[in-house]
Design a protein around this motif. Structure first.
Motif, PDB file in Angstrom:
ATOM      1  N   GLY A 203       0.788  -1.224   0.000  1.00 40.82           N
ATOM      2  CA  GLY A 203       0.000   0.000   0.000  1.00 40.82           C
ATOM      3  C   GLY A 203       0.821   1.275   0.000  1.00 40.82           C
ATOM      4  N   GLU A 204       0.190   2.345  -0.445  1.00 41.19           N
ATOM      5  CA  GLU A 204       0.782   3.676  -0.349  1.00 41.19           C
ATOM      6  C   GLU A 204       0.906   4.071   1.123  1.00 41.19           C
ATOM      7  N   TYR A 205      -0.105   3.755   1.904  1.00 36.18           N
ATOM      8  CA  TYR A 205      -0.093   3.933   3.348  1.00 36.18           C
ATOM      9  C   TYR A 205      -0.349   2.583   4.009  1.00 36.18           C
ATOM     10  N   SER A 206       0.029   2.480   5.278  1.00 37.26           N
ATOM     11  CA  SER A 206      -0.281   1.265   6.029  1.00 37.26           C
ATOM     12  C   SER A 206      -0.723   1.624   7.439  1.00 37.26           C
ATOM     13  N   ILE A 207      -1.482   0.706   8.025  1.00 37.67           N
ATOM     14  CA  ILE A 207      -1.951   0.853   9.401  1.00 37.67           C
ATOM     15  C   ILE A 207      -2.100  -0.540   9.986  1.00 37.67           C
ATOM     16  N   HIS A 208      -1.939  -0.654  11.296  1.00 35.76           N
ATOM     17  CA  HIS A 208      -2.054  -1.945  11.977  1.00 35.76           C
ATOM     18  C   HIS A 208      -3.382  -2.016  12.720  1.00 35.76           C
ATOM     19  N   VAL A 209      -3.969  -3.201  12.738  1.00 32.73           N
ATOM     20  CA  VAL A 209      -5.178  -3.461  13.525  1.00 32.73           C
ATOM     21  C   VAL A 209      -4.927  -4.735  14.317  1.00 32.73           C
ATOM     22  N   ASP A 210      -5.056  -4.675  15.633  1.00 34.41           N
ATOM     23  CA  ASP A 210      -4.851  -5.865  16.453  1.00 34.41           C
ATOM     24  C   ASP A 210      -6.079  -6.760  16.396  1.00 34.41           C
ATOM     25  N   ALA A 211      -5.851  -8.062  16.482  1.00 33.04           N
ATOM     26  CA  ALA A 211      -6.896  -9.044  16.211  1.00 33.04           C
ATOM     27  C   ALA A 211      -8.047  -9.013  17.217  1.00 33.04           C
ATOM     28  N   ASP A 212      -7.818  -8.496  18.414  1.00 28.71           N
ATOM     29  CA  ASP A 212      -8.899  -8.445  19.403  1.00 28.71           C
ATOM     30  C   ASP A 212      -9.596  -7.086  19.437  1.00 28.71           C
ATOM     31  N   ASP A 213      -9.252  -6.219  18.477  1.00 25.08           N
ATOM     32  CA  ASP A 213      -9.879  -4.905  18.376  1.00 25.08           C
ATOM     33  C   ASP A 213     -10.770  -4.830  17.143  1.00 25.08           C
ATOM     34  N   TRP A 214     -11.417  -3.667  16.943  1.00 15.82           N
ATOM     35  CA  TRP A 214     -12.237  -3.493  15.746  1.00 15.82           C
ATOM     36  C   TRP A 214     -12.285  -2.017  15.377  1.00 15.82           C
ATOM     37  N   ILE A 215     -12.690  -1.730  14.130  1.00 12.81           N
ATOM     38  CA  ILE A 215     -12.680  -0.354  13.637  1.00 12.81           C
ATOM     39  C   ILE A 215     -14.043   0.014  13.059  1.00 12.81           C
ATOM     40  N   GLU A 216     -14.342   1.309  13.089  1.00 12.73           N
ATOM     41  CA  GLU A 216     -15.598   1.793  12.532  1.00 12.73           C
ATOM     42  C   GLU A 216     -15.479   1.967  11.016  1.00 12.73           C
ATOM     43  N   CYS A 217     -16.626   1.967  10.343  1.00  6.63           N
ATOM     44  CA  CYS A 217     -16.661   1.786   8.889  1.00  6.63           C
ATOM     45  C   CYS A 217     -16.053   2.923   8.080  1.00  6.63           C
ATOM     46  N   HIS A 218     -15.896   4.109   8.650  1.00  7.14           N
ATOM     47  CA  HIS A 218     -15.355   5.237   7.883  1.00  7.14           C
ATOM     48  C   HIS A 218     -13.883   5.519   8.199  1.00  7.14           C
ATOM     49  N   MET A 219     -13.228   4.649   8.964  1.00  7.40           N
ATOM     50  CA  MET A 219     -11.872   4.937   9.402  1.00  7.40           C
ATOM     51  C   MET A 219     -10.905   5.134   8.244  1.00  7.40           C
ATOM     52  N   LEU A 220     -10.812   4.159   7.363  1.00 10.15           N
ATOM     53  CA  LEU A 220      -9.838   4.242   6.273  1.00 10.15           C
ATOM     54  C   LEU A 220     -10.133   5.405   5.341  1.00 10.15           C
TER      55      LEU A 220
ATOM     56  N   LYS B 246     -11.719   8.328   5.947  1.00 14.18           N
ATOM     57  CA  LYS B 246     -11.448   9.645   6.518  1.00 14.18           C
ATOM     58  C   LYS B 246      -9.964   9.854   6.785  1.00 14.18           C
ATOM     59  N   MET B 247      -9.278   8.815   7.208  1.00  9.06           N
ATOM     60  CA  MET B 247      -7.856   8.971   7.483  1.00  9.06           C
ATOM     61  C   MET B 247      -7.067   9.156   6.184  1.00  9.06           C
TER      62      MET B 247
ATOM     63  N   PHE C 229     -12.061   6.282  15.558  1.00  5.87           N
ATOM     64  CA  PHE C 229     -12.616   5.182  14.770  1.00  5.87           C
ATOM     65  C   PHE C 229     -12.205   3.821  15.334  1.00  5.87           C
ATOM     66  N   TYR C 230     -11.066   3.770  15.983  1.00  5.55           N
ATOM     67  CA  TYR C 230     -10.490   2.509  16.428  1.00  5.55           C
ATOM     68  C   TYR C 230     -10.964   2.180  17.837  1.00  5.55           C
ATOM     69  N   HIS C 231     -11.370   0.924  18.035  1.00  2.00           N
ATOM     70  CA  HIS C 231     -11.819   0.464  19.340  1.00  2.00           C
ATOM     71  C   HIS C 231     -10.767  -0.484  19.921  1.00  2.00           C
ATOM     72  N   TYR C 232     -10.046   0.035  20.902  1.00  2.00           N
ATOM     73  CA  TYR C 232      -8.993  -0.719  21.583  1.00  2.00           C
ATOM     74  C   TYR C 232      -9.610  -1.510  22.722  1.00  2.00           C
ATOM     75  N   ASN C 233      -9.551  -2.829  22.615  1.00  2.00           N
ATOM     76  CA  ASN C 233     -10.183  -3.720  23.575  1.00  2.00           C
ATOM     77  C   ASN C 233      -9.162  -4.142  24.628  1.00  2.00           C
ATOM     78  N   SER C 234      -9.298  -3.611  25.834  1.00  2.90           N
ATOM     79  CA  SER C 234      -8.355  -3.961  26.908  1.00  2.90           C
ATOM     80  C   SER C 234      -8.904  -5.034  27.827  1.00  2.90           C
ATOM     81  N   SER C 235     -10.035  -5.637  27.474  1.00  2.77           N
ATOM     82  CA  SER C 235     -10.652  -6.642  28.350  1.00  2.77           C
ATOM     83  C   SER C 235     -10.176  -8.055  28.044  1.00  2.77           C
TER      84      SER C 235
END
Length: 312
Positions: A84-101, A103-104, A203-209
């Protein structure tokens, strides 16, 4: 070959409980020009099979199965394989909202940014807390100091990064470091003259549970890993950053001490302090100062017995 706009890198280890939610949230993006790299780091549950099933249904997904080597090696493989031109990481126990990519990417392109930092949500036990991330300055040195002082979160999952920077600046994840491995990459990136911006949306939901998270299960090995992290900070950063590194070291030592797992020799040898320095420290609370002073007066056993007061 047409350049993909965004690479989403997902390191995975035994995440079958959360993986469907994570991948579905990525595939539900309003922005469509992206690829997903699922890096299965030797999972022993059904994570690898889940990844394969998704890849069979969506051509944007690429799966990599590797021998377990820790999150640093998983992220590094993702960075090496990303197109990709840009990259971002998403951890497997987290989730993201539908407009994240969408808008960013729009913000990053409009301002020709090398790094875009967004706000995020901290999800724990059913509660979602909005975490604001805008710093006082977009200068790389200031952003790095804010991260080292915990004024900005040091993760890669709310930061969209121009991917060529990894190759151009010879930036890599450090093998065998599975604590703050993303901070160590940011330390390398933020010593470069890059253009940084902030997006005041989350947009990103970090799950600490996730009870299996290494950051929630503090053991002696956890302390030694974090001590190694401090050592690498010293290697990567010039002497001008020493006061900020010492703040990090103080917190590493304090956390191990309050969990009652810090060996006596480590207490006296790792970042030793004078009693005057303890009294004037801004990183130690009143109860912690009391316990530290007792330890430096030779009453280490008593100081450990009283250390439970610090966490009360």
């Amino acid at each position: 070959m047409r350049l993909i706009k965004i690479s989403v890198i997902v390191p995975i280890y035994n995440a079958e409980k959360y993986l469907h939610r994570c991948i579905d949230s990525i595939l539900s993006q309003s922005f469509k020009d992206f690829e997903v790299l699922l890096i299965d780091d030797g999972s022993t549950d059904n994570s690898g099979k889940i990844c394969n099933n998704y890849a069979a249904k969506d051509a944007r997904i690429r799966v990599f199965h590797k021998k377990n080597g820790g999150v640093s090696t998983a992220r590094e493989l993702g960075v090496q394989q990303a197109k990709g031109e840009y990259s971002i990481h998403v951890d497997a126990d987290d989730w993201i909202e539908c407009h994240m990519l969408e808008k960013m990417y729009r913000k990053a392109k409009q301002e020709q940014l090398d790094m875009l930092i967004a706000d995020f949500y901290h999800d724990d036990k059913g509660k979602s807390i909005y975490i604001k991330q805008s710093g006082l300055s977009t200068y790389p040195d200031s952003v790095l100091k804010d991260i080292l002082q915990n004024k900005l979160f040091g993760s890669l999952w709310h930061k969209l990064i121009r991917h060529n920077l990894y190759k151009e600046k010879n930036i890599h994840f450090i093998e065998n470091i599975n604590y703050c491995e993303d901070v160590l990459v940011l330390v390398q990136l933020l010593q470069q003259p890059i253009k940084i911006g902030f997006l005041n949306e989350a947009f990103y939901h970090y799950n600490s549970s996730n009870s299996n998270s290494i950051t929630r299960n503090y053991k002696l090995d956890t302390y030694y890993m974090r001590k190694q992290y401090v050592t690498i900070l010293m290697e990567l950063l010039p002497m001008t950053y020493e006061p900020f590194i010492m703040q990090v070291a103080t917190l590493v030592k304090k956390e191990a001490f309050t969990h009652k797992i810090l060996p006596k020799n480590e207490f006296y040898n790792f970042m030793p302090l004078t009693i005057a320095e303890i009294i004037h420290s801004k990183n130690l609370g009143r109860k912690c100062k009391m316990c530290y002073i007792l330890a430096y007066l030779g009453l280490y056993k008593l100081s450990m017995e009283l250390s439970s007061l610090i966490r009360a």
